[in-house]
Design a protein around this motif. Sequence first.
Motif, mmCIF file in Angstrom:
data_model
loop_
_atom_site.group_PDB
_atom_site.id
_atom_site.type_symbol
_atom_site.label_atom_id
_atom_site.label_comp_id
_atom_site.label_asym_id
_atom_site.label_seq_id
_atom_site.Cartn_x
_atom_site.Cartn_y
_atom_site.Cartn_z
ATOM 1 N N VAL A 205 -2.375 -4.697 6.117
ATOM 2 C CA VAL A 205 -2.072 -3.356 5.627
ATOM 3 C C VAL A 205 -3.397 -2.726 5.241
ATOM 4 O O VAL A 205 -4.115 -3.237 4.388
ATOM 5 N N ILE A 206 -3.712 -1.609 5.901
ATOM 6 C CA ILE A 206 -4.945 -0.884 5.630
ATOM 7 C C ILE A 206 -4.607 0.237 4.655
ATOM 8 O O ILE A 206 -3.705 1.050 4.905
ATOM 9 N N VAL A 207 -5.331 0.294 3.547
ATOM 10 C CA VAL A 207 -5.057 1.260 2.486
ATOM 11 C C VAL A 207 -6.282 2.155 2.308
ATOM 12 O O VAL A 207 -7.407 1.662 2.161
ATOM 13 N N THR B 202 -2.840 6.892 2.044
ATOM 14 C CA THR B 202 -2.083 6.448 3.221
ATOM 15 C C THR B 202 -2.220 4.945 3.375
ATOM 16 O O THR B 202 -3.290 4.373 3.131
ATOM 17 N N GLU B 203 -1.125 4.328 3.788
ATOM 18 C CA GLU B 203 -1.132 2.900 4.103
ATOM 19 C C GLU B 203 -0.663 2.722 5.546
ATOM 20 O O GLU B 203 0.275 3.403 5.990
ATOM 21 N N VAL B 204 -1.325 1.817 6.254
ATOM 22 C CA VAL B 204 -1.039 1.585 7.670
ATOM 23 C C VAL B 204 -0.796 0.096 7.879
ATOM 24 O O VAL B 204 -1.670 -0.731 7.603
ATOM 25 N N ALA B 205 0.404 -0.231 8.336
ATOM 26 C CA ALA B 205 0.732 -1.628 8.633
ATOM 27 C C ALA B 205 0.366 -1.940 10.083
ATOM 28 O O ALA B 205 0.662 -1.157 10.993
ATOM 29 N N ARG C 237 -1.050 -3.718 16.915
ATOM 30 C CA ARG C 237 -0.450 -2.385 16.984
ATOM 31 C C ARG C 237 -0.121 -1.880 15.585
ATOM 32 O O ARG C 237 0.115 -2.661 14.657
ATOM 33 N N ILE C 238 -0.076 -0.575 15.442
ATOM 34 C CA ILE C 238 0.371 0.044 14.199
ATOM 35 C C ILE C 238 1.892 0.021 14.174
ATOM 36 O O ILE C 238 2.549 0.469 15.125
ATOM 37 N N THR C 239 2.459 -0.524 13.116
ATOM 38 C CA THR C 239 3.918 -0.640 13.034
ATOM 39 C C THR C 239 4.543 0.286 11.999
ATOM 40 O O THR C 239 5.741 0.580 12.068
ATOM 41 N N GLU D 198 2.966 6.645 2.694
ATOM 42 C CA GLU D 198 2.310 6.567 1.392
ATOM 43 C C GLU D 198 2.370 5.144 0.844
ATOM 44 O O GLU D 198 1.491 4.714 0.094
ATOM 45 N N ARG D 199 3.409 4.429 1.244
ATOM 46 C CA ARG D 199 3.561 3.035 0.836
ATOM 47 C C ARG D 199 4.303 2.299 1.937
ATOM 48 O O ARG D 199 5.347 2.768 2.424
ATOM 49 N N VAL D 200 3.761 1.177 2.405
ATOM 50 C CA VAL D 200 4.440 0.381 3.425
ATOM 51 C C VAL D 200 4.659 -1.028 2.880
ATOM 52 O O VAL D 200 3.977 -1.472 1.954
ATOM 53 N N GLY D 201 5.606 -1.722 3.458
ATOM 54 C CA GLY D 201 5.898 -3.083 3.018
ATOM 55 C C GLY D 201 4.750 -4.031 3.310
ATOM 56 O O GLY D 201 4.125 -3.953 4.369
#
Length: 415
Positions: free
Chosen positions: A10-12, A28-31, A36-38, A42-45
Motif C-alpha cells: 500500500v503506497i501512501v 491518497t492510498e494505492v493498493a 497491478r493497482i487494485t 483515501e483509505r484502502v484495506g
Amino acid sequence: MRADASTGAVIVAERCWDGLAAVPSAHTEVAVDDGRITEVGERVGRGGRRVVDLGDRMLLPGFIDCHVHTTVEPSALLTAFVSDSAAVLALRALPVLRDLLDRGFTTVRDLATFAADPVTVHLRDAVARGLVSGPRMLVAPHLISARGGHGDISTLLAPDYGREIGVLADGPAAVTGAVRAEIRAGADWVKFGATGGFGTPADDPGRTTYTQREMDVLVATAAELGVACTPHAYGDEGVARAVRAGVRSVEHGNLASAETLSLMQRRGVFLVPTQFMVSDALEHLDDGEYWRGKDPAERAKFGRYADQLRDSARNVAASEVRIAFGSDAGMFPHEQNWREFPAMVHTGISPARALRAATSTAADLLGRPDLGRIEPGAVADLIALPGNPFDDIDATGAVDFVMRAGVVHRPAAPA
C-alpha cells in the motif's frame, strides 16, 4: 528494502495526481498486488500488505519518454556506430537504462540505433526478462531513410570504402522490403525519415526526402503487419505527407504550420515535439562555447530556421493536437531528458498538459491504456517527488521514489 511485486503493498502519499485530472488530489492510498493497482482511495484495506509511506511527496504515474536513443552517446553521436561493435553499444546503454528508471521514466520508446544489429531489440528483451534494470522498452530498431536523407550516415566513411551505413531504401519496392525486414527483426514501431534534420550535415530539416507514394507504401506495409509508423519530420510538407500516409505519431514537427497541426488533430495523429533540444539550441545561438566541437552546419541551420521554430512552438501550444512527451535524449546527455517538461511549459503548454503528455497521453500513443494512470487495473508504475510540478514544473527533475510493475527500484529516503 525492495518490494516484491507478488507480496503486495500500500503506497501512501499526502498528495497524488492520477495522470488525468486537472489538479492533484489530497491524501491518497494505492493498493498494489501482483504488479497491478487494485484499489485507490483515501483509505484502502491493508490486508497484510506492506505499507510504503511517502509522507508529503506527490505520487504520480511513472513517466513515459516516447523518443529516446539509449545507444547514442552525445559526445560521439553517430561516429560510434562506425567505430564500436554492437556489444559495446549495448554495454554502454546499460547505465543509461538504469538512470532513466531511477529518475522516474518507467517506459521509453527507443527510436533507432544506427548499428546494423538491432541492438535495442536485444536490450528491450533483456529488460523484459529481468536481466537488465531499466524502463520497459518499445523500439523501432532503425531509421529507414532515403539515400542522402537523415538516416544515411555513409558520409562518415570515405567514398573509396564503397560502403553505405543506414537502412537505406529508395522507391516503393525497396521501402516495402525495408519495412518487412525491420518487423522481422522484432520492431514494435517502424520509424522513417520524412525530412532532413539539424544534426546531420548532408540534409536539411525543411527538405522532404520521401515522395507521397513512398510514404504511403511504407505506412501501408507496416499496417498490414500490425505495426505503427512514426516519421522523423521537421519541415511542414514532410509532416503533412506523413500524416496523409497514416502515421500514428510525428517526431519533432518543429517547422509544422498551424494548418498542418490542425490536420494532425483532425486525423488523430500524435505529436512528439522534442522541444528541449530545439529551445536549448536557440537559446545558445550566440554562445560559441556551446557549439564547440559541433558541426558548424548544425548551428547555421538553427539560425536559418530560428523564427520558424519559435512560431511553430507557439502554434503547437495553441493547437488541440495530442502531445506526447519525447526528449530525443542521446542527442544530448540522457540525464537531462526531464528538461523536456520545462521546455514545453516555456513555449506555452500548460503544466497539466505537459504532465499528461508523459503519462496518460503517452500511454494512449503507445497503445497501452494500462500505463500512465493511477487507477484500478493499471500497471503499478508509480513515482513520487517532493515538490509540486503544477506550481513549478522543474520539480519533475527531482523524482526520488520509483516503482515499476509493483517492484520498488528506488526507495524514498526517510523524511
